[in-house]
Scaffold this active site. Structure first.
Site, PDB file in Angstrom:
ATOM      1  N   THR A 179     -10.187  -6.883  -6.407  1.00 41.87           N
ATOM      2  CA  THR A 179     -11.431  -6.810  -7.165  1.00 41.87           C
ATOM      3  C   THR A 179     -12.044  -5.418  -7.078  1.00 41.87           C
ATOM      4  O   THR A 179     -12.844  -5.034  -7.934  1.00 41.87           O
ATOM      5  CB  THR A 179     -12.438  -7.851  -6.649  1.00 41.87           C
ATOM      6  OG1 THR A 179     -12.544  -7.740  -5.216  1.00 41.87           O
ATOM      7  CG2 THR A 179     -11.990  -9.263  -6.984  1.00 41.87           C
ATOM      8  N   ASP A 221       0.825  -1.206   0.000  1.00 43.39           N
ATOM      9  CA  ASP A 221       0.000   0.000   0.000  1.00 43.39           C
ATOM     10  C   ASP A 221       0.863   1.261   0.000  1.00 43.39           C
ATOM     11  O   ASP A 221       1.972   1.268   0.539  1.00 43.39           O
ATOM     12  CB  ASP A 221      -0.892  -0.013   1.252  1.00 43.39           C
ATOM     13  CG  ASP A 221      -1.990   1.032   1.193  1.00 43.39           C
ATOM     14  OD1 ASP A 221      -2.356   1.460   0.081  1.00 43.39           O
ATOM     15  OD2 ASP A 221      -2.471   1.439   2.261  1.00 43.39           O
ATOM     16  N   ASN A 269     -10.189  -2.623  -7.104  1.00 42.29           N
ATOM     17  CA  ASN A 269      -9.337  -1.655  -7.798  1.00 42.29           C
ATOM     18  C   ASN A 269      -9.856  -1.259  -9.172  1.00 42.29           C
ATOM     19  O   ASN A 269      -9.407  -0.256  -9.748  1.00 42.29           O
ATOM     20  CB  ASN A 269      -7.904  -2.195  -7.947  1.00 42.29           C
ATOM     21  CG  ASN A 269      -7.117  -2.193  -6.656  1.00 42.29           C
ATOM     22  OD1 ASN A 269      -6.152  -2.947  -6.508  1.00 42.29           O
ATOM     23  ND2 ASN A 269      -7.516  -1.354  -5.702  1.00 42.29           N
TER      24      ASN A 269
END
Length: 240
Positions: free
Chosen positions: A63, A17, A65
């Site tokens: 899923t 991240d 993104n």
């Protein structure tokens, strides 16, 4: 009885991240952060393989993104192609096997081709397994597993082992569950990543954004893990 660990984790999972924030702080486009993040992937894979980690799972594309701006999604779909084009020879040299979890078939064809080629070229490697979570979401994975189990109309009772065998992470057996789950950039949440498998994972959060993550950061996380007491719902060592 508690299970105190001084041993290395077998399976490390990482939520990579902070690429966008890394870029924003430098007044760069978000995609620059994603591109720089590839260097962190290379560093981390090399370090993990060298110190004997059995499985390294990287959360590359969720899923959720797909809801990002289309130009960013398009760039993200090119990253696996760029990564594997330049890094597969090194993976083979390091005896690293590539696998994936998630619904790869929903990715653009060029991305699928690159990923599948990397899987094929490294399938005989017997060292570390490098697992990329691509178009992956834990809730979606659980739903698909339940739907598959339901369609089979099994005569035997459904057990935890039944569910685990139908998750996409079954390719990581016997190391489906990460011992250590790391998240960079200071956010403290799982973001729909390995929800079933991480039930008893040790969690480690670091303020650094992913592009700045180094091999030393990985070793520090592992050292922190090795000094924890893994209880699995039991008591601390000595019953305290």
């Amino acid at each position: 009885m508690s299970k105190h660990t001084k041993k290395m984790p077998d399976h490390i999972a990482i939520i990579m991240d902070g690429n966008g924030r890394w870029a924003n702080k430098r007044f760069l486009p978000r995609v620059a952060g994603h591109k720089e993040g590839l260097n962190a992937v290379e560093r981390t894979v090399q370090t993990a393989s060298a110190i004997g980690i059995k499985v390294l799972t990287l959360y590359a594309f969720s899923t959720e993104n797909w809801s990002r701006p289309s130009d960013e999604v398009h760039f993200l779909m090119k990253l696996p192609i760029d990564f594997f084009n330049r890094f597969v020879p090194q993976l083979i040299e390091q005896n690293v096997r590539v696998v994936t979890i998630g619904t790869i078939e929903d990715l653009p064809q060029a991305t699928q081709n690159s990923v599948n080629r990397a899987v094929e070229l490294t399938k005989e490697c017997t060292g570390m397994t490098l697992c990329f979570a691509l178009n992956y979401g834990a809730q979606d994975d659980l739903l698909r597993a339940f739907q598959t189990i339901q369609s089979k109309e099994l005569s035997e009772p459904i057990t935890k082992e039944t569910i685990a065998a139908h998750l996409s992470t079954h390719v990581l057996a016997p190391f489906q569950a990460p011992d250590l789950l790391i998240r960079t950039s200071g956010e403290i949440r799982l973001s729909n990543f390995l929800l079933w498998e991480s039930a008893y994972s040790e969690l480690y959060f670091i303020e650094k954004a992913w592009p700045d993550f180094t091999g030393d950061d990985l070793k520090q996380a592992i050292n922190h893990y090795m000094h924890r007491e893994r209880r699995y719902g039991g008591l601390f060592k000595g019953g305290k």
